[in-house]
Design an enzyme around this catalytic site. Structure first.
Site, PDB file in Angstrom:
ATOM      1  N   CYS A 198     -88.702 -33.173  88.249  1.00  0.00           N
ATOM      2  CA  CYS A 198     -88.974 -34.158  89.301  1.00  0.00           C
ATOM      3  C   CYS A 198     -88.254 -35.471  89.011  1.00  0.00           C
ATOM      4  CB  CYS A 198     -90.478 -34.437  89.386  1.00  0.00           C
ATOM      5  SG  CYS A 198     -91.466 -32.992  89.741  1.00  0.00           S
ATOM      6  N   ARG A 226     -81.202 -33.740  88.572  1.00  0.00           N
ATOM      7  CA  ARG A 226     -82.331 -33.324  87.724  1.00  0.00           C
ATOM      8  C   ARG A 226     -82.878 -31.958  88.149  1.00  0.00           C
ATOM      9  NH1 ARG A 226     -84.855 -37.686  84.999  1.00  0.00           N
ATOM     10  NH2 ARG A 226     -86.903 -36.705  85.174  1.00  0.00           N
ATOM     11  N   TRP A 243     -89.725 -30.771  91.562  1.00  0.00           N
ATOM     12  CA  TRP A 243     -89.372 -29.475  90.952  1.00  0.00           C
ATOM     13  C   TRP A 243     -90.700 -28.758  90.779  1.00  0.00           C
ATOM     14  CZ3 TRP A 243     -89.864 -27.228  85.867  1.00  0.00           C
ATOM     15  CH2 TRP A 243     -89.006 -26.149  85.626  1.00  0.00           C
ATOM     16  N   ASN A 288     -94.591 -36.994  88.319  1.00  0.00           N
ATOM     17  CA  ASN A 288     -93.772 -36.049  87.545  1.00  0.00           C
ATOM     18  C   ASN A 288     -94.603 -35.668  86.330  1.00  0.00           C
ATOM     19  OD1 ASN A 288     -91.816 -34.548  86.275  1.00  0.00           O
ATOM     20  ND2 ASN A 288     -90.564 -36.291  85.635  1.00  0.00           N
ATOM     21  N   GLY A 289     -94.823 -34.380  86.124  1.00  0.00           N
ATOM     22  CA  GLY A 289     -95.604 -33.930  84.966  1.00  0.00           C
ATOM     23  C   GLY A 289     -96.600 -32.863  85.394  1.00  0.00           C
ATOM     24  N   GLU A 299     -73.473 -19.768  73.537  1.00  0.00           N
ATOM     25  CA  GLU A 299     -73.289 -20.865  74.501  1.00  0.00           C
ATOM     26  C   GLU A 299     -72.465 -20.408  75.692  1.00  0.00           C
ATOM     27  OE1 GLU A 299     -74.652 -23.481  75.075  1.00  0.00           O
ATOM     28  OE2 GLU A 299     -73.292 -24.601  76.376  1.00  0.00           O
ATOM     29  N   LYS A 354     -73.790 -20.568  79.564  1.00  0.00           N
ATOM     30  CA  LYS A 354     -73.039 -21.267  80.621  1.00  0.00           C
ATOM     31  C   LYS A 354     -72.845 -20.362  81.822  1.00  0.00           C
ATOM     32  CE  LYS A 354     -73.385 -24.680  79.902  1.00  0.00           C
ATOM     33  NZ  LYS A 354     -74.247 -24.792  78.790  1.00  0.00           N
ATOM     34  N   GLU A 395     -76.268 -19.388  83.652  1.00  0.00           N
ATOM     35  CA  GLU A 395     -77.079 -20.446  84.275  1.00  0.00           C
ATOM     36  C   GLU A 395     -76.408 -21.043  85.515  1.00  0.00           C
ATOM     37  OE1 GLU A 395     -77.891 -24.131  82.234  1.00  0.00           O
ATOM     38  OE2 GLU A 395     -76.102 -23.940  81.031  1.00  0.00           O
ATOM     39  N   HIS A 398     -75.008  -2.401  66.626  1.00  0.00           N
ATOM     40  CA  HIS A 398     -76.448  -2.124  66.488  1.00  0.00           C
ATOM     41  C   HIS A 398     -77.137  -2.117  67.854  1.00  0.00           C
ATOM     42  CE1 HIS A 398     -75.990  -2.532  62.152  1.00  0.00           C
ATOM     43  NE2 HIS A 398     -75.213  -3.558  62.426  1.00  0.00           N
ATOM     44  N   LYS A 400     -82.209 -30.572  84.812  1.00  0.00           N
ATOM     45  CA  LYS A 400     -81.356 -31.170  83.790  1.00  0.00           C
ATOM     46  C   LYS A 400     -82.177 -31.500  82.543  1.00  0.00           C
ATOM     47  CE  LYS A 400     -77.789 -32.785  81.785  1.00  0.00           C
ATOM     48  NZ  LYS A 400     -76.839 -31.769  81.229  1.00  0.00           N
TER      49      LYS A 400
END
Ligand code: AGP
Length: 611
Positions: free
Chosen positions: A2, A27, A74, A100-101, A484, A488, A491, A507, A606
């Site tokens: 948020c 965000r 969000w 927000n929270g 990484e 990338k 996402e 394996h 974010k």
């Protein structure tokens, strides 16, 4: 996550709020809304979807208020919808709040208020707080800011809130516990933001609210106090960022801008820290704790996501150069597993935003255990930066794109500087240090050379954009790069991708090999090269589709690979700073070609400031 923006002053507030919400879009969010106080009372407009949809709903006739709050949501409780969007108002719509929270005891609060006759219009935890404030005010007859303070003492969980009331057009209230809030100090006007992005074009003078603090703002001035009603004198800080830095600068996406900024970001990260004249490293932020860090029996690195990947590189760096044992932990696991912490341990957290809830919790876990806790952050003044005992800022400039790029390479660079600093005069001779610093200083120009391959990466993306699965493989310092690279891609393009140590392929993952799944190898000519080539041969022998990243001039892999990308060579320990760049560009171009929202990928934020 948020985003919150608020204003009290003399400017027309509607456009100021919606512009601020645009600056908070990075965000990650799914709905947006504003509450504006004008002479006609309180006007609330909120919509599921993007800020553009909210602006359309507001229409062309700007409301005449000069006080208001805005929010990008969000979703945590209740799906994205107009009703669940913020702001939320009390039953008589004389005040509204954005949040927000997560209010963990919202169910109990809601049940108690329902028994008192309150009705709920949404499925959010936030609405329970609105009606709780209303109830406290009715029961006590206290002024609104006092009712807010008392209501917050009943809340379990996290909040960053802003509140306005139609009954007092000269009052803006803010409070935080666990979700960041910044006050922007203007001349007869004040701003509130979840971060600096909506404030920077108006003021660079800011006050950071800490957990358990609230602000009462009026046009004549503001007051900050604790939720326990202790008035505080807060320091005013100067923001380092510029508006230009938080805008796209001509690039189509923030992510591409930030990928391209990496040489500059790395130069800024080294500036004033790497001195090639007298071959020293100066990390001012660690000066007072360097001896304790050098004598650590163990360093525990805690982080999330991309920052966890850079932490893995840090493990290889610090153990190689300084011979200090390092463990790397997901912050979300560390905080709940009652970790064993000894007095000579050091916890090192890594967080670009400095606000990630799990990483912040790891900081608090370490401090509660009495262990030295250090931080590597990018956002100056962020909560983690302020709560750790000491640390190092990336100085990489604002990273707006949800997919972290320049922060990763800057984090690796800081970890390399820390490793070399710890080894200086102990496990590293002056000549070896001088050689390593020369290699470090040469990295930004080598990254520029890799960035010049952008067109080649776009062509590669066009070939592989339809794949449903990718496998990324690397050894040693390039194993975290494989992780990484996979993160990338998945996402931002939503293609499934996994990263593995190259040897691990035998394996299990080798069962996946077929000609439809690109297998990306980091195959630099380093101490693991011959073993990686063997792994490439194992994939090629099964008609696998191999993409290899290797050194300039290396033609040995052409027969085995469908694509070979040749990049400048560097010292083995610096390879991640170069090998990650093609993976960033490949992911970016594939995502763009697939029509994905590169800067605000679905479901992502974010900074994950909730658990
Ligand atoms: C990486 O591209 C993601 N945005 C995500 O994994 C991110 O690295 C993670 O949420 C940690 O964020 P932080 O560095 O701000 O703590």
């Amino acid at each position: 996550m948020c985003g919150i923006v608020g204003y009290i002053g003399t400017q027309s507030v509607e456009a100021l709020l919606t512009t601020g919400l645009h600056r908070l879009e990075y965000r990650g969010y799914d709905s947006a809304g504003v509450a504006i106080v004008s002479e006609n009372g309180l006007h609330i407009q909120k919509k599921e979807g993007k800020v553009d949809a909210l602006e359309s709903a507001l229409g062309s006739s700007a409301l005449d208020g000069t006080l208001g709050i805005g929010h990008t949501r969000w979703a945590t409780h209740g799906p994205p919808s107009d009703a669940n969007a913020h702001p939320h108002a009390n039953a008589t719509s004389d005040f509204a709040l954005v949040h927000n929270g997560i209010i963990e005891n919202y169910g109990a609060i809601r049940d108690r208020l329902k028994q008192k006759g309150y009705t709920f219009q949404s499925q959010t935890d936030t609405e329970a707080l609105v009606h709780l404030i209303d109830d406290v005010r009715k029961e006590t007859g206290l002024p609104l800011e006092e009712a807010v303070r008392q209501a917050l003492t009943q809340v379990v969980g996290t909040y960053g809130i802003a509140l306005v009331s139609a009954d007092d057009p000269d009052l803006l209230i803010a409070a935080r516990k666990g979700s960041p809030l910044i006050l922007g100090i203007g001349d007869g006007e004040y701003f509130i933001g979840s971060d600096a992005a909506p404030l920077i074009e108006h003021t660079r003078q800011v006050v950071y609210l800490n957990d358990g603090e609230m602000a009462v703002l009026r046009r004549a001035g503001y007051e900050v106090k604790t939720i326990d009603n202790v008035t505080l004198e807060k320091e005013v800080h100067e923001l380092e960022w510029s508006l230009g830095e938080i805008e796209k600068g001509g690039y189509e996406h923030f992510m591409l801008k930030e990928i391209m900024e990496q040489p500059t970001a790395l130069e800024d990260c080294m500036r004033g820290r790497v001195d090639l004249d007298d071959n020293t490293i100066v990390l001012g932020g660690l000066h007072d704790v360097m001896d304790q860090l050098r004598s650590a029996e163990r360093i525990i690195i805690c982080a999330c996501g991309t920052s966890w990947h850079s932490g893995l590189v840090g493990e290889y760096l610090i153990e190689h150069f300084a011979r200090i044992p390092v463990e790397v932990e997901y912050a979300s696991e560390f905080r709940y597993r009652k970790p064993i912490l000894n007095e000579n341990d050091v916890v090192l957290v890594i967080s670009q935003s400095g606000e990630t809830a799990d990483t912040l919790a790891a900081v608090r876990e370490a401090k509660q255990a009495g262990v030295l806790c250090l931080g590597i952050c990018n956002v100056v003044g962020s909560t983690i930066a302020r709560e750790t005992d000491a640390g190092v800022y990336l100085h990489a400039g604002p990273e707006i794109g949800v997919a972290s790029t320049k922060a990763f390479t800057a984090q690796v660079l800081v970890l390399a500087m820390i490793a070399l600093k710890l080894a200086e005069g102990r496990t590293l001779s002056r000549a070896e240090l001088a050689h390593s610093l020369q290699a470090l200083a040469a990295v930004p120009d080598k990254v520029r050379q890799v960035l010049n391959m952008n067109d080649e990466l776009r062509e590669m993306a066009n070939v592989y954009r339809y794949a449903s699965n990718f496998l990324y493989l690397g050894r040693g310092y390039n194993f975290p790069v494989a992780l990484e690279g996979a993160l990338k891609l998945k996402e931002i393009s939503y293609i499934h991708a996994e990263g593995y140590p190259a040897a691990e392929m035998k394996h299990g993952p080798i069962a996946l090999i077929d000609r439809f799944m690109p297998v990306v190898f980091m195959a630099m000519k380093d101490s693991t090269y011959d073993k990686v080539v063997s792994n490439i041969e194992e994939v090629a022998a099964r008609e696998g589709c191999v993409i290899a990243i290797t050194d300039e001039g290396n033609g040995e892999l052409d027969e085995l690979c469908e694509y070979v990308l040749r990049i400048p060579e560097t010292e083995e320990f610096l390879a991640p700073l170069l090998t990650v760049v093609p993976l960033q560009l490949l992911s970016y171009h594939i995502a763009v070609m697939r029509g994905c929202d590169v800067d605000q990928p679905r479901n992502l934020a974010k900074s994950v400031t909730v658990e």
